[in-house]
Design a protein around this motif. Structure first.
Motif, PDB file in Angstrom:
ATOM      1  N   LEU A 238       0.655  -4.189   1.482  1.00  0.00           N
ATOM      2  CA  LEU A 238       0.281  -5.376   0.710  1.00  0.00           C
ATOM      3  C   LEU A 238      -0.023  -6.548   1.639  1.00  0.00           C
ATOM      4  O   LEU A 238      -0.934  -7.340   1.372  1.00  0.00           O
ATOM      5  CB  LEU A 238       1.393  -5.752  -0.267  1.00  0.00           C
ATOM      6  CG  LEU A 238       1.121  -6.941  -1.201  1.00  0.00           C
ATOM      7  CD1 LEU A 238      -0.154  -6.736  -2.018  1.00  0.00           C
ATOM      8  CD2 LEU A 238       2.309  -7.194  -2.122  1.00  0.00           C
ATOM      9  N   ASP A 239       0.716  -6.654   2.736  1.00  0.00           N
ATOM     10  CA  ASP A 239       0.438  -7.688   3.734  1.00  0.00           C
ATOM     11  C   ASP A 239      -1.016  -7.617   4.187  1.00  0.00           C
ATOM     12  O   ASP A 239      -1.730  -8.625   4.235  1.00  0.00           O
ATOM     13  CB  ASP A 239       1.345  -7.520   4.953  1.00  0.00           C
ATOM     14  CG  ASP A 239       2.787  -7.905   4.686  1.00  0.00           C
ATOM     15  OD1 ASP A 239       3.021  -8.737   3.790  1.00  0.00           O
ATOM     16  OD2 ASP A 239       3.677  -7.371   5.380  1.00  0.00           O
ATOM     17  N   LEU A 240      -1.459  -6.404   4.539  1.00  0.00           N
ATOM     18  CA  LEU A 240      -2.820  -6.224   5.030  1.00  0.00           C
ATOM     19  C   LEU A 240      -3.841  -6.464   3.927  1.00  0.00           C
ATOM     20  O   LEU A 240      -4.885  -7.088   4.156  1.00  0.00           O
ATOM     21  CB  LEU A 240      -2.992  -4.821   5.608  1.00  0.00           C
ATOM     22  CG  LEU A 240      -4.380  -4.486   6.168  1.00  0.00           C
ATOM     23  CD1 LEU A 240      -4.786  -5.467   7.263  1.00  0.00           C
ATOM     24  CD2 LEU A 240      -4.424  -3.041   6.687  1.00  0.00           C
ATOM     25  N   ILE A 273       0.311 -13.622   7.502  1.00  0.00           N
ATOM     26  CA  ILE A 273       1.183 -12.668   6.804  1.00  0.00           C
ATOM     27  C   ILE A 273       2.526 -13.308   6.498  1.00  0.00           C
ATOM     28  O   ILE A 273       3.056 -13.176   5.387  1.00  0.00           O
ATOM     29  CB  ILE A 273       1.364 -11.386   7.649  1.00  0.00           C
ATOM     30  CG1 ILE A 273       0.078 -10.553   7.599  1.00  0.00           C
ATOM     31  CG2 ILE A 273       2.556 -10.564   7.158  1.00  0.00           C
ATOM     32  CD1 ILE A 273       0.096  -9.341   8.489  1.00  0.00           C
ATOM     33  N   GLN A 274       3.088 -14.032   7.455  1.00  0.00           N
ATOM     34  CA  GLN A 274       4.361 -14.711   7.212  1.00  0.00           C
ATOM     35  C   GLN A 274       4.223 -15.781   6.138  1.00  0.00           C
ATOM     36  O   GLN A 274       5.127 -15.989   5.327  1.00  0.00           O
ATOM     37  CB  GLN A 274       4.874 -15.326   8.521  1.00  0.00           C
ATOM     38  CG  GLN A 274       5.315 -14.290   9.541  1.00  0.00           C
ATOM     39  CD  GLN A 274       6.347 -13.313   8.974  1.00  0.00           C
ATOM     40  OE1 GLN A 274       7.356 -13.726   8.401  1.00  0.00           O
ATOM     41  NE2 GLN A 274       6.086 -12.029   9.125  1.00  0.00           N
ATOM     42  N   GLU A 275       3.084 -16.444   6.112  1.00  0.00           N
ATOM     43  CA  GLU A 275       2.845 -17.446   5.079  1.00  0.00           C
ATOM     44  C   GLU A 275       2.750 -16.785   3.701  1.00  0.00           C
ATOM     45  O   GLU A 275       3.293 -17.289   2.712  1.00  0.00           O
ATOM     46  CB  GLU A 275       1.553 -18.210   5.389  1.00  0.00           C
ATOM     47  CG  GLU A 275       1.294 -19.403   4.494  1.00  0.00           C
ATOM     48  CD  GLU A 275       2.280 -20.541   4.706  1.00  0.00           C
ATOM     49  OE1 GLU A 275       2.374 -21.397   3.805  1.00  0.00           O
ATOM     50  OE2 GLU A 275       2.960 -20.571   5.753  1.00  0.00           O
ATOM     51  N   ASN A 276       2.062 -15.653   3.634  1.00  0.00           N
ATOM     52  CA  ASN A 276       1.914 -14.953   2.364  1.00  0.00           C
ATOM     53  C   ASN A 276       3.231 -14.382   1.861  1.00  0.00           C
ATOM     54  O   ASN A 276       3.384 -14.145   0.654  1.00  0.00           O
ATOM     55  CB  ASN A 276       0.881 -13.825   2.494  1.00  0.00           C
ATOM     56  CG  ASN A 276      -0.546 -14.342   2.464  1.00  0.00           C
ATOM     57  OD1 ASN A 276      -0.823 -15.377   1.860  1.00  0.00           O
ATOM     58  ND2 ASN A 276      -1.448 -13.632   3.112  1.00  0.00           N
ATOM     59  N   ASN A 307       5.291  -8.055  -9.929  1.00  0.00           N
ATOM     60  CA  ASN A 307       4.041  -7.371  -9.604  1.00  0.00           C
ATOM     61  C   ASN A 307       4.264  -6.597  -8.310  1.00  0.00           C
ATOM     62  O   ASN A 307       4.486  -7.203  -7.253  1.00  0.00           O
ATOM     63  CB  ASN A 307       2.910  -8.392  -9.435  1.00  0.00           C
ATOM     64  CG  ASN A 307       1.572  -7.744  -9.148  1.00  0.00           C
ATOM     65  OD1 ASN A 307       1.448  -6.527  -9.086  1.00  0.00           O
ATOM     66  ND2 ASN A 307       0.545  -8.569  -8.952  1.00  0.00           N
ATOM     67  N   THR A 308       4.241  -5.280  -8.400  1.00  0.00           N
ATOM     68  CA  THR A 308       4.503  -4.432  -7.229  1.00  0.00           C
ATOM     69  C   THR A 308       3.275  -3.595  -6.902  1.00  0.00           C
ATOM     70  O   THR A 308       2.779  -2.854  -7.759  1.00  0.00           O
ATOM     71  CB  THR A 308       5.701  -3.494  -7.489  1.00  0.00           C
ATOM     72  OG1 THR A 308       6.859  -4.282  -7.777  1.00  0.00           O
ATOM     73  CG2 THR A 308       5.973  -2.612  -6.284  1.00  0.00           C
ATOM     74  N   ILE A 309       2.782  -3.739  -5.677  1.00  0.00           N
ATOM     75  CA  ILE A 309       1.674  -2.908  -5.189  1.00  0.00           C
ATOM     76  C   ILE A 309       2.107  -2.276  -3.878  1.00  0.00           C
ATOM     77  O   ILE A 309       2.222  -2.969  -2.857  1.00  0.00           O
ATOM     78  CB  ILE A 309       0.390  -3.735  -4.992  1.00  0.00           C
ATOM     79  CG1 ILE A 309      -0.024  -4.426  -6.296  1.00  0.00           C
ATOM     80  CG2 ILE A 309      -0.744  -2.831  -4.493  1.00  0.00           C
ATOM     81  CD1 ILE A 309      -1.255  -5.304  -6.169  1.00  0.00           C
ATOM     82  N   VAL A 310       2.377  -0.982  -3.910  1.00  0.00           N
ATOM     83  CA  VAL A 310       2.751  -0.247  -2.708  1.00  0.00           C
ATOM     84  C   VAL A 310       2.088   1.126  -2.739  1.00  0.00           C
ATOM     85  O   VAL A 310       1.596   1.575  -3.782  1.00  0.00           O
ATOM     86  CB  VAL A 310       4.284  -0.067  -2.576  1.00  0.00           C
ATOM     87  CG1 VAL A 310       4.976  -1.403  -2.385  1.00  0.00           C
ATOM     88  CG2 VAL A 310       4.858   0.663  -3.786  1.00  0.00           C
ATOM     89  N   TYR A 311       2.097   1.775  -1.608  1.00  0.00           N
ATOM     90  CA  TYR A 311       1.560   3.129  -1.470  1.00  0.00           C
ATOM     91  C   TYR A 311       2.683   4.028  -0.960  1.00  0.00           C
ATOM     92  O   TYR A 311       3.419   3.629  -0.052  1.00  0.00           O
ATOM     93  CB  TYR A 311       0.396   3.117  -0.477  1.00  0.00           C
ATOM     94  CG  TYR A 311      -0.213   4.478  -0.234  1.00  0.00           C
ATOM     95  CD1 TYR A 311      -1.354   4.885  -0.917  1.00  0.00           C
ATOM     96  CD2 TYR A 311       0.357   5.367   0.683  1.00  0.00           C
ATOM     97  CE1 TYR A 311      -1.917   6.128  -0.690  1.00  0.00           C
ATOM     98  CE2 TYR A 311      -0.202   6.620   0.906  1.00  0.00           C
ATOM     99  CZ  TYR A 311      -1.335   7.005   0.217  1.00  0.00           C
ATOM    100  OH  TYR A 311      -1.886   8.241   0.419  1.00  0.00           O
ATOM    101  N   PRO A 312       2.853   5.214  -1.569  1.00  0.00           N
ATOM    102  CA  PRO A 312       2.123   5.811  -2.687  1.00  0.00           C
ATOM    103  C   PRO A 312       2.643   5.319  -4.030  1.00  0.00           C
ATOM    104  O   PRO A 312       3.613   4.545  -4.088  1.00  0.00           O
ATOM    105  CB  PRO A 312       2.389   7.306  -2.507  1.00  0.00           C
ATOM    106  CG  PRO A 312       3.764   7.358  -1.916  1.00  0.00           C
ATOM    107  CD  PRO A 312       3.834   6.166  -0.985  1.00  0.00           C
ATOM    108  N   PHE A 313       2.044   5.808  -5.115  1.00  0.00           N
ATOM    109  CA  PHE A 313       2.412   5.357  -6.454  1.00  0.00           C
ATOM    110  C   PHE A 313       3.881   5.631  -6.764  1.00  0.00           C
ATOM    111  O   PHE A 313       4.545   4.843  -7.442  1.00  0.00           O
ATOM    112  CB  PHE A 313       1.516   6.033  -7.495  1.00  0.00           C
ATOM    113  CG  PHE A 313       1.958   5.786  -8.913  1.00  0.00           C
ATOM    114  CD1 PHE A 313       1.926   4.509  -9.456  1.00  0.00           C
ATOM    115  CD2 PHE A 313       2.417   6.839  -9.703  1.00  0.00           C
ATOM    116  CE1 PHE A 313       2.342   4.280 -10.766  1.00  0.00           C
ATOM    117  CE2 PHE A 313       2.826   6.615 -11.006  1.00  0.00           C
ATOM    118  CZ  PHE A 313       2.784   5.336 -11.543  1.00  0.00           C
ATOM    119  N   GLU A 314       4.400   6.753  -6.277  1.00  0.00           N
ATOM    120  CA  GLU A 314       5.793   7.099  -6.557  1.00  0.00           C
ATOM    121  C   GLU A 314       6.748   6.022  -6.069  1.00  0.00           C
ATOM    122  O   GLU A 314       7.795   5.770  -6.670  1.00  0.00           O
ATOM    123  CB  GLU A 314       6.136   8.446  -5.929  1.00  0.00           C
ATOM    124  CG  GLU A 314       5.470   9.652  -6.571  1.00  0.00           C
ATOM    125  CD  GLU A 314       3.983   9.762  -6.265  1.00  0.00           C
ATOM    126  OE1 GLU A 314       3.255  10.448  -7.014  1.00  0.00           O
ATOM    127  OE2 GLU A 314       3.538   9.136  -5.255  1.00  0.00           O
TER     128      GLU A 314
END
Length: 331
Positions: A238-240, A273-276, A307-314
């Motif tokens: 998510l950072d990237l 990234i630290q700011e975000n 709101n969670t966005i990570v990889y993989p979906f599991e």
């Protein structure tokens, strides 16, 4: 404290839009079982990495596939549409699923500048008309005829969807307080000024037919794993992604953590990234619980939308499960 979900139907590495929408459905079912209060879906246009372009359709599908959780939009971008037509769409949803539908509205464009033209027959939407549109929407949703033209939003029913004003600035908070709607601040979009905006909303709230007392919540990125180290690893994707969005880059997918380990970050990018991270909560269950409680206290609300966005979906499913267990939602 109530916990809820905002899902943007992210398209992950090596996944299709169809898979993204199926994952949103699976997540909604899981959130329903885990005891989350509401589940909102967003509106994004001409965005390759997000599949949710028509939230009102997705709401109908999700409400039909869940049992108890409230389902709604986070949100309908009202300047693009007729308030009357939006009201009728949500009157249908409310009739199908009484007391389970939320109508969140916002004024953001929902995409790049050309999206505005495509959605408005080659014209730019008139943002200055947004307050009038919201007033019209509230009237139609509540069964009124605002212009006395014998025009009503049908089907008429005994209940109405709750209208939420969504925003990331004091402007939306002021309008929400004046009109007497519920108010949601998007901390995951803007990590600054939210507490002042929410205070302004509470201090100046004007009762309406919809509600007599103010009702606010705040949405934030949150990533939870069994350990702080694993959570940081998952959050790196998510950072990237956020970094690339800031740089104006179009991506077809959200990256994996493995991809981020190979990315040659500059010093400036590391600082961004630290700011975000001020828009995110990352950690193990106890850390995430503590930070979410601190965030809620700072905003003066009793509901956090995650709101969670990570990889993989599991891991997305697992993050929501760990947070639900930390807060004992199902007890």
């Amino acid at each position: 404290m109530k916990l809820s979900v905002l899902d943007q139907s992210p398209i992950l590495l090596n996944h299709t839009p169809s898979q993204a929408l199926k994952q949103t459905t699976e997540l909604a079912k899981s959130a329903d079982r885990l005891g989350y209060h509401r589940f909102w879906v967003s509106e994004h246009h001409s965005t390759k990495s997000l599949a949710g372009s028509a939230p009102e359709i997705l709401v109908a599908h999700l409400a039909a596939n869940t049992n108890h959780i409230r389902v709604g939009t986070g949100g309908i971008l009202l300047p693009h549409y007729s308030a009357y037509k939006v009201a009728e769409s949500f009157r249908v949803l409310e009739t199908l699923h009484p007391k389970r539908i939320d109508l969140g509205v916002g004024r953001a464009p929902g995409g790049l500048p050309n999206v505005n033209l495509a959605l408005n027959n080659g014209k730019h939407p008139s943002i200055e008309h947004y307050p009038r549109q919201v007033r019209e929407l509230m009237a139609y949703v509540q069964g009124n005829d605002p212009y006395e033209m014998d025009v009503y939003a049908t089907p008429v029913g005994e209940t109405a969807p709750d209208i939420w004003m969504l925003g990331s600035s004091g402007t939306s908070a002021r309008l929400s307080s004046e009109l007497g709607t519920s108010y949601s601040f998007a901390h995951f979009i803007n990590g600054y000024g939210g507490t002042r905006a929410m205070k302004r909303y509470y201090d100046h709230f004007t009762p309406s037919r919809q509600q007599t007392i103010p009702n606010g919540n705040v949405s934030v990125f949150a990533i939870c794993a069994e350990s702080k180290e694993k959570a940081e690893y998952l959050a790196s994707s998510l950072d990237l992604a956020l970094l690339k969005i800031e740089q104006g880059g179009q991506r077809d997918y959200f990256p994996s953590p493995e991809e981020t380990t190979k990315y040659p970050y500059t010093l400036f990018e590391k600082e961004r990234i630290q700011e975000n991270r001020k828009r995110m909560v990352v950690g193990d269950p106890s850390q995430v619980k503590n930070e979410l409680e601190v965030l809620a206290e700072g905003y003066g609300v009793n509901e956090i939308i995650i709101n969670t966005i990570v990889y993989p979906f599991e891991e997305r499913l697992r993050s929501y499960q760990l947070i639900a267990e930390a807060f004992q939602l199902s007890d």
